[in-house]
Scaffold this motif. Sequence first.
Motif, short mmCIF file in Angstrom:
data_model
loop_
_atom_site.label_atom_id
_atom_site.label_comp_id
_atom_site.label_asym_id
_atom_site.label_seq_id
_atom_site.Cartn_x
_atom_site.Cartn_y
_atom_site.Cartn_z
N LEU A 390 0.83 -1.22 0.00
CA LEU A 390 0.00 0.00 0.00
C LEU A 390 0.86 1.26 0.00
O LEU A 390 0.48 2.27 -0.60
CB LEU A 390 -0.96 -0.01 1.20
CG LEU A 390 -2.15 -0.98 1.08
CD1 LEU A 390 -2.86 -1.12 2.42
CD2 LEU A 390 -3.11 -0.51 -0.01
N THR A 394 0.51 3.94 -2.96
CA THR A 394 0.17 5.31 -2.58
C THR A 394 1.19 6.30 -3.14
O THR A 394 0.83 7.38 -3.61
CB THR A 394 0.07 5.45 -1.05
OG1 THR A 394 -0.89 4.50 -0.56
CG2 THR A 394 -0.37 6.85 -0.65
N ILE A 413 -4.90 0.09 -4.71
CA ILE A 413 -5.06 0.41 -3.27
C ILE A 413 -6.42 -0.11 -2.81
O ILE A 413 -6.54 -0.77 -1.76
CB ILE A 413 -4.96 1.94 -3.03
CG1 ILE A 413 -3.53 2.42 -3.25
CG2 ILE A 413 -5.42 2.29 -1.61
CD1 ILE A 413 -3.39 3.94 -3.31
N THR A 416 -6.41 -3.99 -2.86
CA THR A 416 -5.64 -4.55 -1.74
C THR A 416 -6.40 -4.39 -0.43
O THR A 416 -6.42 -5.31 0.41
CB THR A 416 -4.26 -3.85 -1.64
OG1 THR A 416 -3.59 -3.98 -2.90
CG2 THR A 416 -3.40 -4.48 -0.56
N SER A 417 -7.07 -3.25 -0.25
CA SER A 417 -7.89 -3.04 0.94
C SER A 417 -9.04 -4.05 0.98
O SER A 417 -9.39 -4.57 2.04
CB SER A 417 -8.45 -1.61 0.95
OG SER A 417 -7.39 -0.68 0.93
#
Length: 591
Positions: A390, A394, A413, A416-417
């Motif tokens: 992340l 980012t 992102i 993956t979250s």
Amino acid sequence: MRKILIIFICCFSLQTKAQEASLAFLYFRNGEYEKAVSIYKILHEKNPLNTSYFNQLVDSYQQLENFEEVKKLINKQLNKVPNQYHLLVDLGYNYQLQHQQDSATFFYKEAINTIEKSKNQGYLIGRTFQKNHLLDYALLAFKKAMELNPNVNYNLQIAAIYGEKADIENMLKTYLNLIETNINYLPSAKTYIGRYITDDSENEANNFLRKLLIQKMQNNPQNSWNELLSWLYMQQKEYSKAFIQEKALQKRNLSSLKGIIELGKITFEDTYYEVSKNCFNYVLENTDNLEEKLISKLYLLQISINTEADISNIELQFQQLFKDYGKNKNTLGIQLLYAEFLAFNKNEPEKAISLLKEAQKLPVNEFEKGNIKTKLADILVFSNKFNTALIYYTQVQNDLKNHAIGQTARFKIAQTSYFKGDFDWAQSQLRVLKKSTSQLIANDALDLNLLITDNVVKDSLKIALKKYALADLLAFQNKNQQAIDTLQVILNNFKGHSIEDEALFKQAKLFEKLNEFVNAENNYLKIITINKEDILADDAVYYLAELYLNKLNAIEKAKEYYQKIIFEYPSSIYLVDARKKYRKLRGDEIN
């Protein structure tokens, strides 16, 4: 000070006028025509040469059926400026609205005749006819103007009018004649023709265009006909035919392989690997350019990874490439692919990470740096190192906010979250991405957002969705059997849950990857049985037909399920392809 005051007054006056015009247009749009007239009347009196105010005032009066006022207004304007012959069209149309066709025809003919007096007004007269949907008169006006003045060319307008009249053949003939006289019109013509072309080879416009281009190629061969025919075949996904045209173009223009490289990329993305392989092999046979060679070798390697089971052979291909060309800036694309291959195919993520960290030391630009970091983060997700991944995603998203690389990083992102089970944060990212300039990213964001939204309503603890996200992660990590087993847990424990169809479909696709085609067949049939109106039902029917055709050699069943798409799911995105394949299986002659 006096100058400043004058400038201020002028600016204030312009702003007031703009506000009045906006208010008048708002009234017109809302059907409050009397209010619109009251403002446009004043604006027109103050600005008699402003055609926008004049036209809006005419339209407002006509909406109120105050035709006498329109007649006075047009005649007054003609008395002021007698050579505004296009107003004769408006005057005739005003009579037509009153069903006085003889008077209307008189003024239309007068307008056409005035083109002889003022050749330069032919365009304006033609446009005025077109604006009032008097298309036959518009054609007459434009054609007469061209006859009288050989220096003007209104074929773009004429072709557009044929399109409005649904006279597809004449529209296409006009566009092709335009290209024949000036090759610079090719991009514009292709854009306009594209509005009528579909991916269905039996579509009327497709058929006409193909026949006209073949005639042109026989009677007056030129590169633009091959280029257009290749483009048409690409729209129809008849890529082998497009390749023939691209080769013909390349042989006439030996310096450029651009068209063939582009076709290779398109066919790769569309998983037409055989055609893609042919394109890039052709490039290798016909170029000495290092960049073209490396692009071709990169795609050929990717095709091998996607289609071959022999990992050791692919490893040898990579090593040979690095031996021949080295690990440098020129081979960065190949290094990124090799890192992915090491992690996802050979389960050697540490080697992949080490390779990418070395690649970061190369003299690369910000976009290449973004690609390296994104690939590094992908491999960290593969290794379940979500937080570090992340951080990299980012960084890329912040550094390249308005670029596709940055938008891809934002999606990753969110993804993956989602893998971690942090659905709220995932959705906050996905909502932003729904407006992405990249249609592919926007669609992926919408699909993932819908998956989360649809499956949290009846499951406040999100147990089933968390399990599904885990299966998704395992599939991403290329751990297909573990993903299948995890999805089976969902199917055993959450029967009737809204996620059941998603789990069945995902599992079916994974079964296909592992060549367990009967299991895949059973899953597709279950989706259709559960609810034939389900959002995934047409997907299941189509992929079942594909399975029967390509893997299970059950031709009659394939025909049956393609036919189901045609008759039971006529709005499906698979309709054109299903119809084409059904007709081919039935033995129809396909163009």
